[in-house]
Design an enzyme around this catalytic site. Structure first.
Site, PDB file in Angstrom:
ATOM      1  N   ASP A 106      -2.411   6.233  -3.634  1.00  0.00           N
ATOM      2  CA  ASP A 106      -1.282   5.606  -2.963  1.00  0.00           C
ATOM      3  C   ASP A 106      -0.725   4.491  -3.847  1.00  0.00           C
ATOM      4  O   ASP A 106      -1.152   4.323  -4.988  1.00  0.00           O
ATOM      5  CB  ASP A 106      -1.662   5.119  -1.569  1.00  0.00           C
ATOM      6  CG  ASP A 106      -2.662   3.980  -1.600  1.00  0.00           C
ATOM      7  OD1 ASP A 106      -3.367   3.843  -2.617  1.00  0.00           O
ATOM      8  OD2 ASP A 106      -2.766   3.232  -0.608  1.00  0.00           O
ATOM      9  N   ASP A 152      -0.999   1.306  -4.154  1.00  0.00           N
ATOM     10  CA  ASP A 152      -1.867   0.311  -4.790  1.00  0.00           C
ATOM     11  C   ASP A 152      -3.207   0.888  -5.209  1.00  0.00           C
ATOM     12  O   ASP A 152      -4.108   0.165  -5.620  1.00  0.00           O
ATOM     13  CB  ASP A 152      -2.063  -0.912  -3.894  1.00  0.00           C
ATOM     14  CG  ASP A 152      -2.849  -0.611  -2.633  1.00  0.00           C
ATOM     15  OD1 ASP A 152      -2.851   0.556  -2.191  1.00  0.00           O
ATOM     16  OD2 ASP A 152      -3.457  -1.535  -2.067  1.00  0.00           O
ATOM     17  N   SER A 183       0.814  -1.207   0.000  1.00  0.00           N
ATOM     18  CA  SER A 183       0.000   0.000   0.000  1.00  0.00           C
ATOM     19  C   SER A 183       0.853   1.266   0.000  1.00  0.00           C
ATOM     20  O   SER A 183       1.609   1.513  -0.917  1.00  0.00           O
ATOM     21  CB  SER A 183      -0.958  -0.035   1.197  1.00  0.00           C
ATOM     22  OG  SER A 183      -1.907   0.986   1.135  1.00  0.00           O
ATOM     23  N   ASP A 226      -5.821   2.190  -3.775  1.00  0.00           N
ATOM     24  CA  ASP A 226      -7.111   2.021  -3.100  1.00  0.00           C
ATOM     25  C   ASP A 226      -7.406   3.194  -2.166  1.00  0.00           C
ATOM     26  O   ASP A 226      -8.367   3.172  -1.410  1.00  0.00           O
ATOM     27  CB  ASP A 226      -7.171   0.691  -2.340  1.00  0.00           C
ATOM     28  CG  ASP A 226      -6.186   0.611  -1.178  1.00  0.00           C
ATOM     29  OD1 ASP A 226      -5.343   1.520  -1.027  1.00  0.00           O
ATOM     30  OD2 ASP A 226      -6.254  -0.378  -0.419  1.00  0.00           O
TER      31      ASP A 226
END
Length: 445
Positions: A241, A243, A102, A245
């Protein structure tokens, strides 16, 4: 029973240590694969990743684990976490895996798992996989070993999905947008989706090299985006960010708009359109009291879940809500997906700008936040929150904030940190309370 490997968002850690060694990652693939082997059909797992260097190693280790227990593997390469969730469901896979840490730096990596319905796994599923990690592995017979293949059109499938959530009658023509992809998983799909909808796109954080993910860019470093927005005289800035999400927005003046303000915008927009369900939204215990007060003026409620987007989603499903999220920018709209989606959330925000014709500084500023301060104290071992001195300090500061504020102390689910947050009407008291508790924690760590 305490979980050994899974935290609040999958398994995460420093690459080549602990649970993030190739050997352990392969075992995770074997354990997760064995858990989802049921029925007589040929089983399939879909694997995506972000752009950090260790993703190649972990992708191959997981592939070896899954194929060794008889699962076929579909690799989609660098893709956002929500794309993996969407593709898992649309391709009728038995399991989806996202390799990502993340917003963490490149040295870390992690494994996020999705069930065949596209939702993150339940606590029960994670506990069952952990139990298998501690036991023997049953390998497939030679003829039943799985196959692996890579598909090339995953990016286009996700872009089409994201665009389908944007109102069909609207376009982004005339809107100058800076998009910061954090050198992460959305570095190609996010700019392309915005351009296809008509926006003038200025790209930032779209040159991943394996090491620069989240490094001074992305949703955890909005100052970089703010400077670019003002330099380019853009209408709005969007930061994702690693990833993708998570979403943070910057208005045309360079001011940061966090997840609380964005949830207020989505709640008000959905309420006015008659599409908001559940009588309000779901956020976490970290969300600002100002959001709660604002929703009350609209006749809406704020339900609070534990920190972690998975817990927000669980409460949303239980209560029939269709909008929820976290102050950090995880925004979940179950009408459009099964997990937080930074790009889809950004498109809903841009739709509000187009529909209202207002500048972002006005359209996205719905309430005045209560003074709020969050500080982290790192610790090496032990349980600092069980110390009598720490508990006494917490009780004392809770008494000082009673009636006009609140104190929240918790252990991070992804890092060895104690998070100390306070908010209230008196900014000086908020700061004093946080400092007092942090000092008590430092004294024992």
């Amino acid at each position: 029973m305490a979980r050994k490997y899974f935290g609040t968002d999958g398994i995460r850690g420093l690459t080549n240590q602990g649970a993030m060694t190739p050997e352990m990652v392969m075992r995770v693939g074997q354990a997760a694969g064995a858990h989802f082997l049921n029925g007589g059909h040929k089983h399939r797992v879909l694997i995506g990743k972000d752009t950090r260097l260790s993703g190649y190693m972990m992708e191959q280790a997981l592939t070896a684990g899954f194929t060794s227990v008889g699962m076929d593997v579909v690799q989609v390469g660098p893709m956002p976490t929500p794309a993996v969730a969407m593709l898992t469901r649309s391709m009728r896979a038995d399991l989806g895996v996202m390799i990502s840490a993340s917003h963490n730096p490149y040295q870390d990596n992690g494994i996020k798992l999705f069930g065949p319905d596209g939702y993150k796994l339940s606590d029960a599923d994670e506990a069952a996989i952990e139990a298998r990690l501690e036991g023997p592995v049953t390998l497939a017979e030679p003829a039943a070993i799985g196959r692996a293949r890579r598909i090339d059109d995953a990016r286009g499938r996700y872009i089409h999905h994201a665009k389908s959530t944007f109102p069909e009658a609207l376009r982004l023509d005339g809107l100058r947008v800076v998009i910061d992809c954090a050198h992460g998983a959305a570095y190609r799909v996010a700019p392309e989706a915005l351009w296809e909808l008509g926006a003038e796109v200025i790209k930032l954080g779209v040159e991943p090299n394996g090491f620069n993910i989240n490094d001074g860019v992305g949703s955890t470093h909005p100052a970089t985006l703010a400077a670019r927005v003002k330099e380019a005289r853009a209408d709005v800035g969007i930061a994702l960010d690693g990833d993708a999400d998570r979403l943070i927005v910057v208005d045309e003046k360079g001011a940061t708009v966090d997840g609380d303000q964005l949830m207020a915008v989505m709640a008000a927009s959905g309420h006015a359109a008659g599409t908001l369900r559940g009588g309000g939204i779901v956020a976490t215990v970290m969300s600002n009291m100002g959001l709660e007060r604002y929703l009350q003026t609209l006749g809406l409620t704020l339900a609070r879940a534990k920190v972690g987007d998975r817990y927000v989603l669980e409460m949303m499903r239980e209560g029939g809500f269709n909008v929820g999220g976290e102050q950090s920018g995880h925004l979940i709209m179950t009408d459009h997906g099964t997990t937080g989606d930074g790009l889809v959330a950004a498109l809903q925000v841009l739709a509000v700008l187009v529909e209202t014709g207002e500048p972002a500084s006005k359209a996205l500023n719905r309430f005045k936040p209560f003074p709020q301060l969050l500080k982290n104290v790192r610790y090496a071992k032990g349980a600092p929150l069980e110390d009598a001195g720490v508990q006494a300090a917490i009780a004392a500061e809770e008494g000082k904030l009673a009636g006009n504020g609140r104190l929240l102390i918790r252990k991070s689910g992804t890092e060895p940190l104690i998070r100390v947050m306070a908010e209230g009407e008196d900014a000086a008291q908020v700061r004093a309370s946080v400092e007092a508790v942090c000092a008590a924690v430092r004294a024992v760590v």
